[in-house]
Design an enzyme around this catalytic site. Structure first.
Site, PDB file in Angstrom:
ATOM      1  N   CYS A 146      29.729  37.016  46.519  1.00 39.74           N
ATOM      2  CA  CYS A 146      28.250  36.884  46.413  1.00 39.74           C
ATOM      3  C   CYS A 146      27.419  35.563  47.034  1.00 39.74           C
ATOM      4  O   CYS A 146      26.525  35.812  47.576  1.00 39.74           O
ATOM      5  CB  CYS A 146      27.821  37.079  44.986  1.00 39.74           C
ATOM      6  N   HIS A 240      21.916  33.392  43.117  1.00 33.80           N
ATOM      7  CA  HIS A 240      22.655  32.188  43.468  1.00 33.80           C
ATOM      8  C   HIS A 240      21.853  31.085  44.457  1.00 33.80           C
ATOM      9  O   HIS A 240      21.664  31.706  45.515  1.00 33.80           O
ATOM     10  CB  HIS A 240      24.111  32.676  44.067  1.00 33.80           C
TER      11      HIS A 240
HETATM   12  N1  LIG Z   1      28.508  40.398  39.628  1.00 35.61           N
HETATM   13  C1  LIG Z   1      28.694  39.739  41.094  1.00 35.61           C
HETATM   14  O1  LIG Z   1      27.567  39.168  41.209  1.00 35.61           O
HETATM   15  C2  LIG Z   1      29.577  40.303  42.176  1.00 35.61           C
HETATM   16  C3  LIG Z   1      29.268  39.888  43.240  1.00 35.61           C
HETATM   17  C4  LIG Z   1      30.076  40.116  44.438  1.00 35.61           C
HETATM   18  C5  LIG Z   1      31.264  40.898  43.947  1.00 35.61           C
HETATM   19  N2  LIG Z   1      31.687  41.091  42.575  1.00 35.61           N
HETATM   20  C6  LIG Z   1      33.037  41.626  42.313  1.00 35.61           C
HETATM   21  O2  LIG Z   1      32.666  43.116  41.984  1.00 35.61           O
HETATM   22  C7  LIG Z   1      33.601  43.376  41.122  1.00 35.61           C
HETATM   23  C8  LIG Z   1      33.071  44.048  39.879  1.00 35.61           C
HETATM   24  O3  LIG Z   1      32.228  42.752  39.324  1.00 35.61           O
HETATM   25  P1  LIG Z   1      31.305  43.102  38.013  1.00 35.61           P
HETATM   26  O4  LIG Z   1      30.705  41.942  37.639  1.00 35.61           O
HETATM   27  O5  LIG Z   1      30.632  44.337  38.007  1.00 35.61           O
HETATM   28  O6  LIG Z   1      32.567  43.104  36.719  1.00 35.61           O
HETATM   29  P2  LIG Z   1      32.404  44.261  35.312  1.00 35.61           P
HETATM   30  O7  LIG Z   1      31.158  44.080  34.906  1.00 35.61           O
HETATM   31  O8  LIG Z   1      33.401  43.416  34.557  1.00 35.61           O
HETATM   32  O9  LIG Z   1      32.892  45.532  35.622  1.00 35.61           O
HETATM   33  C9  LIG Z   1      34.165  45.931  36.090  1.00 35.61           C
HETATM   34  C10 LIG Z   1      34.475  47.543  36.444  1.00 35.61           C
HETATM   35  O10 LIG Z   1      35.949  47.433  36.669  1.00 35.61           O
HETATM   36  C11 LIG Z   1      36.200  48.560  35.680  1.00 35.61           C
HETATM   37  N3  LIG Z   1      37.601  48.262  35.363  1.00 35.61           N
HETATM   38  C12 LIG Z   1      38.270  47.273  34.778  1.00 35.61           C
HETATM   39  N4  LIG Z   1      39.557  47.455  34.395  1.00 35.61           N
HETATM   40  C13 LIG Z   1      39.945  48.587  35.376  1.00 35.61           C
HETATM   41  C14 LIG Z   1      41.097  49.542  35.142  1.00 35.61           C
HETATM   42  N5  LIG Z   1      42.271  48.976  34.715  1.00 35.61           N
HETATM   43  N6  LIG Z   1      40.817  50.598  36.104  1.00 35.61           N
HETATM   44  C15 LIG Z   1      39.760  51.183  36.165  1.00 35.61           C
HETATM   45  N7  LIG Z   1      38.750  50.661  36.308  1.00 35.61           N
HETATM   46  C16 LIG Z   1      38.707  49.125  35.790  1.00 35.61           C
HETATM   47  C17 LIG Z   1      35.300  48.520  34.502  1.00 35.61           C
HETATM   48  O11 LIG Z   1      35.313  49.687  33.829  1.00 35.61           O
HETATM   49  P3  LIG Z   1      35.349  49.782  32.417  1.00 35.61           P
HETATM   50  O12 LIG Z   1      33.812  49.746  31.747  1.00 35.61           O
HETATM   51  O13 LIG Z   1      35.793  51.445  32.069  1.00 35.61           O
HETATM   52  O14 LIG Z   1      36.225  48.813  31.588  1.00 35.61           O
HETATM   53  C18 LIG Z   1      33.993  48.138  35.161  1.00 35.61           C
HETATM   54  O15 LIG Z   1      33.480  49.479  35.452  1.00 35.61           O
HETATM   55  C19 LIG Z   1      34.633  42.277  41.025  1.00 35.61           C
HETATM   56  O16 LIG Z   1      35.829  42.686  41.883  1.00 35.61           O
HETATM   57  C20 LIG Z   1      33.779  41.102  41.312  1.00 35.61           C
HETATM   58  O17 LIG Z   1      34.533  40.091  41.788  1.00 35.61           O
HETATM   59  C21 LIG Z   1      30.968  40.805  41.781  1.00 35.61           C
END
Ligand SMILES: NC(=O)c1ccc[n+]([C@@H]2O[C@H](COP(=O)([O-])OP(=O)(O)OC[C@H]3O[C@@H](n4cnc5c(N)ncnc54)[C@H](OP(=O)(O)O)[C@@H]3O)[C@@H](O)[C@H]2O)c1
Length: 348
Positions: A146, A240
């Site tokens: 990000c 950010h």
């Molecule tokens: N937040 C940001 O600004 C940002 C920016 C760029 C990239 N990212 C990347 O995008 C991804 C998601 O980030 P986030 O911030 O959205 O995280 P998050 O809020 O923790 O969401 C994670 C997602 O993954 C699912 N998940 C977790 N364990 C799983 C499993 N064993 N099998 C299948 N699904 C599973 C969760 O489902 P449940 O709800 O069912 O647990 C949820 O839908 C990450 O790889 C992160 O590094 C994030």
């Protein structure tokens, strides 16, 4: 006819942004929502604690969440999966013929996977020819970390015009970057945390070189400049901010640098892709901008804001950049990648 798409990790912070940004998309239509076993089997409105303004549509709220193994009816899958699972799940789905457009870090540095910013390196899509030979047809395209989206977009016009030699960057990263529930409130209230786990600094040091490098037909050759990063988590909800210090191959005045940034355009603007900002970089004149609360939503959160462009006696230039981390830095970036893939005929 819209293209049916699935969202992997649909219940998370990035997944919810996908749901929000795809709600009225002119080309794509949400057909499937997937997450972990904890969510599978429930309607989306029960599986997900919605944390954005507004609410998902009735139809999306009633859609049953599935696991991520498939099979899916949609051939196009946007992924906001947690990195603990994204690696294996996305590789398996690409192997089954799906186009996986991912936010996760796991495959960003794979030798035949594009790490794409459509304005900056659309020619890296050539790597899909190599990747599809390996998988038999499906593929993974990734968007950067990000912070890196904002950093690489700010560096691209400077690199093209003057050549970037060295970069130092200090980031001030928002809370939504840590997902939900993210950082404990007692750790971050009235405070700044000078550390972000998950190899954040390493990603910021590596990914811009890959993005601004070239694909030589077989593998990626990184750009020749070095990046040194120091990251901080700050009590800001979204957006950010980065302080950048840049050494150039050829000297540039602050005015020349500001002009190169403001005039920057790319293939999304030429093709008028639905999520493309008219101006990818907004150069702000006021001495106290950009600020996350005031500037993160420019062009629907898809434009990067840059300000305080000035000459520097130690480095050559210094400037501030701001990116909306869950829109241009995540879900919006992936959707723009999907639009470029569709415009180039790579989704069929
Ligand atoms: N937040 C940001 O600004 C940002 C920016 C760029 C990239 N990212 C990347 O995008 C991804 C998601 O980030 P986030 O911030 O959205 O995280 P998050 O809020 O923790 O969401 C994670 C997602 O993954 C699912 N998940 C977790 N364990 C799983 C499993 N064993 N099998 C299948 N699904 C599973 C969760 O489902 P449940 O709800 O069912 O647990 C949820 O839908 C990450 O790889 C992160 O590094 C994030």
């Amino acid at each position: 006819m819209k293209i049916p798409v699935g969202i992997l990790g649909a219940t998370g912070a990035v997944g919810q942004r996908f749901v929000q940004l795809l709600a009225d998309h002119p080309w794509f239509e949400i057909a499937e929502l997937a997450a972990s076993d904890r969510s599978a089997g429930k309607p989306y409105r029960e599986a997900c604690t919605w944390r954005l303004p507004g609410a998902p549509s009735e139809a999306v709220g009633a859609t049953p969440v599935t696991t991520c193994e498939g099979p899916f009816r949609s051939k196009v899958l946007f992924s906001g999966l947690d990195s603990s699972v994204a690696g294996d799940v996305e590789a398996a789905l690409a192997g089954q013929g799906y186009a996986v457009i991912s936010n996760a870090r796991n495959h960003r540095m794979d030798p035949d996977v594009p790490l794409l910013i459509p304005e900056v390196n659309p020619e890296h899509l050539e790597a899909l020819t190599v990747q599809r030979r390996r998988t038999g047809g499906g593929y993974i395209v990734t968007n950067p970390n990000c912070s890196v989206v904002g950093l690489a977009m700010a560096l691209a016009p400077l690199h093209r015009a003057f050549g970037v030699k060295e970069v130092a960057v200090a980031t001030l990263q928002s809370l939504s970057g840590a997902g939900y529930p993210g950082v404990a409130s007692l750790d971050v209230s009235d405070n700044v945390l000078p550390y972000i786990g998950g190899g954040e600094e390493e990603k910021i040091e590596k990914e811009p070189r890959r993005i601004l490098g070239r694909f030589d037909g077989k593998s990626f050759v990184p750009a020749g400049f070095a990046v040194s990063a120091s990251v901080h988590r700050v009590p800001v909800s979204d957006g950010h901010t980065m302080a950048l210090f840049v050494r150039l191959e050829r000297k540039a005045s602050a005015a020349e640098a500001a002009r190169a940034l403001a005039e920057f355009r790319g293939e999304p603007q030429e093709r008028r892709l639905p999520s493309a900002p008219c101006r990818p970089i907004h150069v702000l004149e006021a001495p106290d901008r950009p600020q996350p609360r005031l500037d993160r939503d420019r062009e629907g959160g898809m434009a990067v804001s840059v300000g305080r462009v000035r000459e520097d006696g130690t480095f050559d230039l210094k400037l501030e950049a701001l990116v909306h981390n869950t829109i241009r830095g995540a879900a919006g970036a992936a959707i723009l990648n999907g639009e470029l893939l569709q415009a180039r005929g790579l989704l069929s």
